[in-house]
Design an enzyme around this catalytic site. Sequence first.
Site, PDB file in Angstrom:
ATOM      1  CB  THR A 179     -11.114   3.167   2.314  1.00  0.00           C
ATOM      2  OG1 THR A 179     -10.302   4.288   3.267  1.00  0.00           O
ATOM      3  CG2 THR A 179     -10.606   3.654   0.979  1.00  0.00           C
ATOM      4  NE  ARG A 207      -6.712  11.144   8.226  1.00  0.00           N
ATOM      5  CZ  ARG A 207      -7.012  10.167   7.531  1.00  0.00           C
ATOM      6  NH1 ARG A 207      -8.290  10.107   7.003  1.00  0.00           N
ATOM      7  NH2 ARG A 207      -6.262   9.036   7.846  1.00  0.00           N
ATOM      8  N   GLY A 209      -6.630  12.155   4.067  1.00  0.00           N
ATOM      9  CA  GLY A 209      -5.943  10.430   4.085  1.00  0.00           C
ATOM     10  C   GLY A 209      -5.206  10.215   2.897  1.00  0.00           C
ATOM     11  CG  ASP A 210      -4.406   5.975   2.055  1.00  0.00           C
ATOM     12  OD1 ASP A 210      -5.314   6.175   2.889  1.00  0.00           O
ATOM     13  OD2 ASP A 210      -4.238   5.068   1.451  1.00  0.00           O
ATOM     14  CB  THR A 230      -8.751   0.003   2.656  1.00  0.00           C
ATOM     15  OG1 THR A 230      -9.407   0.189   3.933  1.00  0.00           O
ATOM     16  CG2 THR A 230      -8.379  -1.553   2.525  1.00  0.00           C
ATOM     17  N   GLY A 231      -6.860   1.522   5.165  1.00  0.00           N
ATOM     18  CA  GLY A 231      -6.326   1.400   6.469  1.00  0.00           C
ATOM     19  C   GLY A 231      -6.033   2.802   6.849  1.00  0.00           C
ATOM     20  N   GLY A 233      -4.287   5.717   7.083  1.00  0.00           N
ATOM     21  CA  GLY A 233      -4.020   6.368   5.749  1.00  0.00           C
ATOM     22  C   GLY A 233      -2.633   7.077   5.952  1.00  0.00           C
TER      23      GLY A 233
END
Length: 311
Positions: A179, A207, A209-210, A230-231, A233
């Site tokens: 990210t 998939r 993510g956030d 970031t991380g 998600g």
Amino acid sequence: MGNYAIAIHGGAGSLMTGSVTPEREKAYHDKLLEALTAGYNLLSHGGSAIDAVEASVRVLEDSPLFNSGKGSVFNCDGVNEMDAAIMNGKNLKAGAIAEVHTIRNPITAARAIMEKSKHVLLASSGAEKFAKECGLEIVDPSYFYDEERHKQWLATKDDDANYSWSGDGVPSDTKKYGTVGAVALDSQGNIAAATSTGGVNNKKFGRIGDSPIIGAGTYANNKTCAVSCTGEGEYFIRNVVAYDISALMEYKGFTLAQATAEVMKKVALLGGEGGLISIDNQGTICAPFNTSSMFRGWINAAGEKFTGVFR
């Protein structure tokens, strides 16, 4: 003119001090500074926050150093799938894109969705068709192939336990969580946020993510703040991290520092790792993370520049 400032990130991760060569670390700093400058130059000439965050993120998307655009990781089928989102704090308009394979700059496609459609989120082939109709640059999927990312995937693709955003089992300088993102305040008092990602190494096909989920990985509201996360998600989605920070400020009167610390604490309590960048409507910048590293940088309201990798 009022205050203006910008902050960016290139992903949180598990890099430890001394785990990358000085040349590699310099390359990270140089690219972060290039991205910051691209956005800040627009702000310094009276440009909008939305223009600034898009410009900064495009620089990072075009670099193989970061997990977005050109540097995106591979999913379990050996395919690059990218997500992005952008939000304008002035009017709460937002655009997002998910599961795309051929759009050179996903963040620009997200902005096109925000400005040229009635929708917020488009995915997969529909998103790519829309981007093509808008005249955005479409590339062959081979454009996103990166040898280092491919080796990272090969090292983990046969092990379900390595369906992981941490990239375990690969050289330490690739163990960084994906990210990129930017947040900015412009001289008119408007704020904006943008996030772009290649997702998780060896992730299941489809998939999401956030990053492209408004309120989870990306959010901006002139009343409060702009946030790009970031991380890992899944934890940021479950905690609705970006919006929760704004809500604590709006409804409980938290400062940006208090709100970001409180929400990152919630992420950690569930076992999640990562970080975020944020800016409030006065130009205050906060960039907390609970990992050993986070690629980050900012130019604050005083014009002071910073880029960092480790704690």
